[in-house]
Design a protein around this motif. Sequence first.
Motif, mmCIF file in Angstrom:
data_model
loop_
_atom_site.group_PDB
_atom_site.id
_atom_site.type_symbol
_atom_site.label_atom_id
_atom_site.label_comp_id
_atom_site.label_asym_id
_atom_site.label_seq_id
_atom_site.Cartn_x
_atom_site.Cartn_y
_atom_site.Cartn_z
ATOM 1 N N LEU A 248 0.837 -1.206 0.000
ATOM 2 C CA LEU A 248 0.000 0.000 0.000
ATOM 3 C C LEU A 248 0.869 1.253 0.000
ATOM 4 C CD1 LEU A 248 -2.795 -1.110 2.504
ATOM 5 C CD2 LEU A 248 -2.992 -0.821 0.038
ATOM 6 N N GLN A 268 3.059 -13.127 -3.210
ATOM 7 C CA GLN A 268 2.532 -14.365 -3.805
ATOM 8 C C GLN A 268 3.372 -15.571 -3.395
ATOM 9 O OE1 GLN A 268 0.977 -14.262 -7.789
ATOM 10 N NE2 GLN A 268 2.154 -16.062 -8.403
ATOM 11 N N ASN B 211 -10.750 -0.811 0.096
ATOM 12 C CA ASN B 211 -9.801 -1.455 -0.822
ATOM 13 C C ASN B 211 -8.355 -1.216 -0.441
ATOM 14 O OD1 ASN B 211 -12.417 -0.783 -2.031
ATOM 15 N ND2 ASN B 211 -11.648 -2.036 -3.706
ATOM 16 N N GLN B 212 -8.057 -0.024 0.069
ATOM 17 C CA GLN B 212 -6.688 0.297 0.461
ATOM 18 C C GLN B 212 -6.549 0.424 1.982
ATOM 19 O OE1 GLN B 212 -4.130 2.604 -2.224
ATOM 20 N NE2 GLN B 212 -6.006 3.627 -2.868
ATOM 21 N N VAL B 284 -5.232 -8.263 -1.121
ATOM 22 C CA VAL B 284 -4.298 -7.582 -2.028
ATOM 23 C C VAL B 284 -4.911 -7.252 -3.395
ATOM 24 C CG1 VAL B 284 -2.047 -7.711 -3.144
ATOM 25 C CG2 VAL B 284 -2.306 -8.497 -0.794
ATOM 26 N N ASN B 287 -6.477 -4.072 -2.987
ATOM 27 C CA ASN B 287 -5.474 -3.000 -2.903
ATOM 28 C C ASN B 287 -5.124 -2.530 -4.307
ATOM 29 O OD1 ASN B 287 -3.394 -4.695 -0.363
ATOM 30 N ND2 ASN B 287 -5.430 -3.780 -0.172
ATOM 31 N N ILE B 288 -4.942 -3.506 -5.189
ATOM 32 C CA ILE B 288 -4.489 -3.192 -6.547
ATOM 33 C C ILE B 288 -5.557 -2.417 -7.322
ATOM 34 C CG2 ILE B 288 -3.841 -4.238 -8.763
ATOM 35 C CD1 ILE B 288 -2.479 -6.499 -7.064
ATOM 36 N N GLN B 291 -5.754 1.095 -5.905
ATOM 37 C CA GLN B 291 -4.646 1.944 -6.361
ATOM 38 C C GLN B 291 -4.826 2.380 -7.812
ATOM 39 O OE1 GLN B 291 -1.011 -0.226 -5.684
ATOM 40 N NE2 GLN B 291 -1.113 0.029 -3.480
ATOM 41 N N CYS B 311 -1.478 -12.985 -6.160
ATOM 42 C CA CYS B 311 -1.716 -11.561 -6.375
ATOM 43 C C CYS B 311 -0.808 -10.986 -7.452
ATOM 44 C CB CYS B 311 -1.606 -10.792 -5.069
ATOM 45 S SG CYS B 311 0.025 -10.842 -4.320
ATOM 46 N N TYR B 315 -1.900 -8.638 -10.533
ATOM 47 C CA TYR B 315 -1.257 -7.338 -10.787
ATOM 48 C C TYR B 315 -0.817 -7.247 -12.247
ATOM 49 C CZ TYR B 315 2.218 -3.579 -10.379
ATOM 50 O OH TYR B 315 2.950 -2.431 -10.554
#
Lengths: 322, 322
Positions: A248, A268, B211-212, B284, B287-288, B291, B311, B315
């Motif tokens: 983050l 991961q 989310n973050q 995660v 998070n992505i 972002q 994750c 990404y």
Amino acid sequence: MRAPWVTYRPELKVLDCTVRDGGLINDHQFDNAFVRAVYRACIDAGIDYMEIGYKNSKKIFSRDRFGAWKHSDEDDIRRAIGEKDPSVKLCAMADATKSDYHEDILPRDQSVLDVIRVAMYVNQIPTAVDMIKDAHDKGYEVTANLMAVSVVQEPELDEALEALAATPAATIVVVDSFGALYAEQIEILVRKYRKAIEGTGKEVGIHAHNNQQLAFANTIEAIIHGANRADATMGGLGRGAGNCPMELLLGFLRNPKFHLRPVYQFLQEQVAPLHKTMQWGALVPYNITGQLNQHPRAAIGFLAGEDGDKCLDFYDRCLREE
Amino acid sequence: MRAPWVTYRPELKVLDCTVRDGGLINDHQFDNAFVRAVYRACIDAGIDYMEIGYKNSKKIFSRDRFGAWKHSDEDDIRRAIGEKDPSVKLCAMADATKSDYHEDILPRDQSVLDVIRVAMYVNQIPTAVDMIKDAHDKGYEVTANLMAVSVVQEPELDEALEALAATPAATIVVVDSFGALYAEQIEILVRKYRKAIEGTGKEVGIHAHNNQQLAFANTIEAIIHGANRADATMGGLGRGAGNCPMELLLGFLRNPKFHLRPVYQFLQEQVAPLHKTMQWGALVPYNITGQLNQHPRAAIGFLAGEDGDKCLDFYDRCLREE
């Protein structure tokens, strides 16, 4: 309307303390492959500092019971990381009154370490000042990490900051050990720390815990108010509720020297399997100790028990024992 | 040094949207016992509003596939909650273009509902304005929830706020649907919304997603800057990363009318078992997408798949498709 978050502050540096703080969950028993993977991820992600463990006493923390990262011996570090990459400064933390620092911390020219982070409670300032001087005289960059600041009275804090500002520590870190602080309090503390170090060339750091899901938010808040050193861990791994998640933090920072992909790769490959054997994160019992401004040890113990999902029972117990 | 968080703002009101937002995970299939438990917890905790579900179209969302809380029929509500307690205002949300509001929303004197929350994207403002008027004319308190504000351009937002400020909506809510906003952006938005409603007697609300890991922090931030309506859910239950957790929000608020214990009781009795069958929280992949300022649907789909813990793969895919 300005949008300062679109650009970045080049002087802002990031420290990974995954092994040091995460090791508090497993008595610092991480194997070499894990530690090396953290190190590789730090190098590849452009992270400035990696804290590999403690330099704490083998008398208090026996080698039988604790893993290598409680003592961070030179040989153990070299074995784990392989060849050293100069782009990442290696750090170890030494706890005031728990470290045989005179003997165990070598002169820097004999060590693979670059930075000693001296951790103290407010009643340990004189010991910490001596430790800071010792490490600085040996050639290290030094930081002063005054823990549990959320329970320090203001006159004591002012006195402590005056003493620490007079040391050769390069950074003084705002440490919210209990994850109890809200953004407005972070702002007040960062401003106070900055005032205390004015003119010394020192920097202010931030080390936040996630008990109230505020570790990342409070790290941002500290950065906004001028903290130039920020601690985080991969996946937020850390004792109890854990820390500000690196993924983050780097997603927020805009400095092109930072790269997110190596962090996600680490998550991961290394963190996802850990979730099967280790527990951390902002679980409700940590919310409760954070709100109560208490050390998370009661929540850690409760969660390890059979009734760990009975948060009401824990809440009632906390209120009874308050 | 002031510590305004030690006291409280009496005009600040809290809305529970556990059933409505959490229902997005399970097609609004919560049974009556769960909904009644939320209602009891809201009453006992001193929560001001409870949003019980949607008032959306049975043509678009068939009764075969979706549970009662997609339509929130009067009989279903009454059956679930039992006798109504006047201390908690009951709300339902109607989505612009997805609601047969003219028919499905009864005059208030025939309804158990007190509040209609009209949700819209910025391209649906004219429909939303008609819905707000319809609900107000029928006797309801009305809110305007402009979703996904993190992808709305500023001239559009100004125009939308001007249109909404002219409606009889009592509250205009800052809605961070993607959990993409940082504190500084929340501050800017809350100030802008407050300016838009100046002199109208309306209030600004906040609806944050996690989310973050910023839902709670951003809710606090909005409150600090004058939002007087805050949304939260028990345990943060909600689609994707979930919402601002009620237990954290009430722990922050100091108004003695709020009580935490009923919330922890609800978490222990109702939410802990849900973790076995439903997934939400700041994982995660969320998070992505947060972002990247994207809708979480890609992360929801990814997490439901076999490789949901990979994750890095997610990404990479997001970057390829950006």
